[in-house]
Design a protein around this motif. Structure first.
Motif, mmCIF file in Angstrom:
data_model
loop_
_atom_site.group_PDB
_atom_site.id
_atom_site.type_symbol
_atom_site.label_atom_id
_atom_site.label_comp_id
_atom_site.label_asym_id
_atom_site.label_seq_id
_atom_site.Cartn_x
_atom_site.Cartn_y
_atom_site.Cartn_z
ATOM 1 N N VAL A 69 0.844 -1.198 0.000
ATOM 2 C CA VAL A 69 0.000 0.000 0.000
ATOM 3 C C VAL A 69 0.879 1.248 0.000
ATOM 4 C CG1 VAL A 69 -1.734 1.303 1.313
ATOM 5 C CG2 VAL A 69 -1.922 -1.187 1.137
ATOM 6 N N LEU A 70 1.960 1.221 0.759
ATOM 7 C CA LEU A 70 2.851 2.375 0.839
ATOM 8 C C LEU A 70 3.567 2.627 -0.488
ATOM 9 C CD1 LEU A 70 4.349 1.879 4.410
ATOM 10 C CD2 LEU A 70 2.364 3.232 3.710
ATOM 11 N N VAL A 71 3.938 1.569 -1.183
ATOM 12 C CA VAL A 71 4.556 1.717 -2.509
ATOM 13 C C VAL A 71 3.567 2.399 -3.453
ATOM 14 C CG1 VAL A 71 5.339 0.443 -4.560
ATOM 15 C CG2 VAL A 71 6.176 -0.202 -2.302
ATOM 16 N N ALA A 72 2.336 1.923 -3.457
ATOM 17 C CA ALA A 72 1.304 2.521 -4.318
ATOM 18 C C ALA A 72 1.061 3.985 -3.945
ATOM 19 C CB ALA A 72 0.004 1.714 -4.220
ATOM 20 N N LEU A 73 1.068 4.284 -2.655
ATOM 21 C CA LEU A 73 0.865 5.655 -2.196
ATOM 22 C C LEU A 73 1.985 6.567 -2.695
ATOM 23 C CD1 LEU A 73 -0.656 7.774 -0.550
ATOM 24 C CD2 LEU A 73 0.577 6.962 1.479
ATOM 25 N N LEU A 100 7.477 8.495 4.077
ATOM 26 C CA LEU A 100 7.680 7.258 3.323
ATOM 27 C C LEU A 100 9.165 7.012 3.043
ATOM 28 C CD1 LEU A 100 4.701 7.537 0.834
ATOM 29 C CD2 LEU A 100 4.952 5.842 2.668
ATOM 30 N N ALA A 101 9.935 8.074 2.910
ATOM 31 C CA ALA A 101 11.369 7.946 2.639
ATOM 32 C C ALA A 101 12.140 7.398 3.836
ATOM 33 C CB ALA A 101 11.951 9.293 2.215
ATOM 34 N N THR A 102 11.516 7.323 4.987
ATOM 35 C CA THR A 102 12.176 6.802 6.188
ATOM 36 C C THR A 102 11.767 5.368 6.511
ATOM 37 O OG1 THR A 102 10.470 7.596 7.725
ATOM 38 C CG2 THR A 102 12.257 9.127 7.174
ATOM 39 N N VAL A 103 10.878 4.799 5.723
ATOM 40 C CA VAL A 103 10.377 3.447 5.971
ATOM 41 C C VAL A 103 11.490 2.429 5.746
ATOM 42 C CG1 VAL A 103 8.737 1.709 5.094
ATOM 43 C CG2 VAL A 103 8.000 4.065 5.438
ATOM 44 N N GLU A 104 11.450 1.349 6.486
ATOM 45 C CA GLU A 104 12.505 0.342 6.409
ATOM 46 C C GLU A 104 12.521 -0.389 5.064
ATOM 47 O OE1 GLU A 104 14.180 -3.465 8.936
ATOM 48 O OE2 GLU A 104 12.650 -2.183 9.806
ATOM 49 N N VAL A 108 9.615 0.805 -0.799
ATOM 50 C CA VAL A 108 8.832 1.975 -0.378
ATOM 51 C C VAL A 108 9.715 3.217 -0.421
ATOM 52 C CG1 VAL A 108 7.546 3.048 1.515
ATOM 53 C CG2 VAL A 108 7.288 0.595 1.082
ATOM 54 N N ARG A 109 10.910 3.113 0.140
ATOM 55 C CA ARG A 109 11.845 4.262 0.118
ATOM 56 C C ARG A 109 12.183 4.672 -1.303
ATOM 57 N NH1 ARG A 109 14.906 1.238 3.548
ATOM 58 N NH2 ARG A 109 16.607 1.231 2.045
ATOM 59 N N ASP A 110 12.466 3.689 -2.147
ATOM 60 C CA ASP A 110 12.839 3.984 -3.533
ATOM 61 C C ASP A 110 11.718 4.712 -4.270
ATOM 62 O OD1 ASP A 110 15.277 2.788 -3.088
ATOM 63 O OD2 ASP A 110 14.814 0.964 -4.234
ATOM 64 N N LYS A 111 10.493 4.256 -4.094
ATOM 65 C CA LYS A 111 9.354 4.908 -4.758
ATOM 66 C C LYS A 111 9.125 6.303 -4.192
ATOM 67 C CE LYS A 111 8.244 1.850 -7.763
ATOM 68 N NZ LYS A 111 8.411 2.125 -9.181
ATOM 69 N N SER A 112 9.361 6.470 -2.908
ATOM 70 C CA SER A 112 9.214 7.783 -2.287
ATOM 71 C C SER A 112 10.266 8.751 -2.829
ATOM 72 C CB SER A 112 9.318 7.667 -0.774
ATOM 73 O OG SER A 112 9.292 8.933 -0.187
ATOM 74 N N VAL A 113 11.501 8.293 -2.920
ATOM 75 C CA VAL A 113 12.579 9.127 -3.458
ATOM 76 C C VAL A 113 12.283 9.480 -4.915
ATOM 77 C CG1 VAL A 113 15.029 9.110 -4.116
ATOM 78 C CG2 VAL A 113 14.329 8.378 -1.821
ATOM 79 N N THR A 146 18.202 4.219 6.991
ATOM 80 C CA THR A 146 17.172 4.253 5.947
ATOM 81 C C THR A 146 16.934 5.689 5.469
ATOM 82 O OG1 THR A 146 15.480 4.280 7.685
ATOM 83 C CG2 THR A 146 15.996 2.149 6.705
ATOM 84 N N SER A 147 16.889 6.609 6.385
ATOM 85 C CA SER A 147 16.693 8.015 6.022
ATOM 86 C C SER A 147 17.898 8.547 5.262
ATOM 87 C CB SER A 147 16.480 8.865 7.280
ATOM 88 O OG SER A 147 15.334 8.444 7.962
ATOM 89 N N ARG A 148 19.071 8.163 5.703
ATOM 90 C CA ARG A 148 20.292 8.662 5.063
ATOM 91 C C ARG A 148 20.425 8.112 3.638
ATOM 92 N NH1 ARG A 148 22.322 7.271 10.192
ATOM 93 N NH2 ARG A 148 23.949 5.948 9.340
ATOM 94 N N ILE A 149 19.990 6.871 3.442
ATOM 95 C CA ILE A 149 19.996 6.296 2.091
ATOM 96 C C ILE A 149 19.051 7.093 1.195
ATOM 97 C CG2 ILE A 149 19.271 4.288 0.731
ATOM 98 C CD1 ILE A 149 20.328 2.559 3.076
#
Length: 187
Positions: A69-73, A100-104, A108-113, A146-149
């Protein structure tokens, strides 16, 4: 935060939107996914102001969900500038995307970035300076790797459009991350 889904006669045409909004909160992941994938329909029905003031905060509060769901969001929010009222209001999207960029979960992080970069390429330099640069610096300074990545993935999109003094700040931040060999500073 909740949406008012009670209907009066003039609101009968909004019934499908009310159903989508209710599905955003549903226990069934497939219903939530279907609703997330139709966020643009909800946003068009709500209009830009209600999208900014109600839908985006609601989504930000709902980020504790399944990774799918988070990826889709994140994918949806990357294309949401027009639904919040255009470039002037684009920074309202940064809150949920930063979360979302802080999610483990990596995807999800990649899609947010990806979404943050898409938004950052559209906004004026003033928005980059006021909103995106501080966001990147917050992510970079976070204790969790995760946030730093995620911060690493955001430098390039805005860098070329920034004034020299901001470029120096971003370069220093990036250099600091390059020398960071610990995934978690609190270890």
């Amino acid at each position: 935060r909740t949406f008012s889904s009670s209907m009066t006669d003039p609101e009968q045409s909004l019934y499908p939107v009310a159903v989508l909004i209710d599905e955003l909160k549903h226990e069934d992941i497939q219903l939530r996914l279907n609703s997330i994938r139709r966020l643009s329909t909800i946003a068009v029905a709500l209009g830009p102001e209600r999208t900014r003031n109600e839908l985006i905060p609601f989504l930000n509060e709902s980020i504790d969900d399944e990774d799918e769901v988070l990826v889709a969001l994140a994918e949806e929010l990357g294309g949401f500038v027009e639904y919040v009222g255009g470039l002037e209001y684009a920074p309202v999207l940064l809150g949920p995307l930063e979360t979302l960029a802080t999610v483990e979960e990596t995807l999800v992080r990649d899609k947010s970035v990806e979404a943050l970069n898409k938004v950052s390429r559209q906004v004026p330099v003033a928005h980059l300076l006021e909103h995106l640069v501080p966001l990147v610096l917050r992510l970079q300074a976070n204790d969790w790797f995760t946030s730093r990545i995620s911060a690493c993935g955001l430098f390039a999109a805005a860098y070329g459009r920034l004034p020299a003094e901001s470029k120096a700040e971003i370069r220093a931040s990036f250099t600091q991350l390059c020398h960071d060999d610990t995934p978690d500073k609190s270890v």
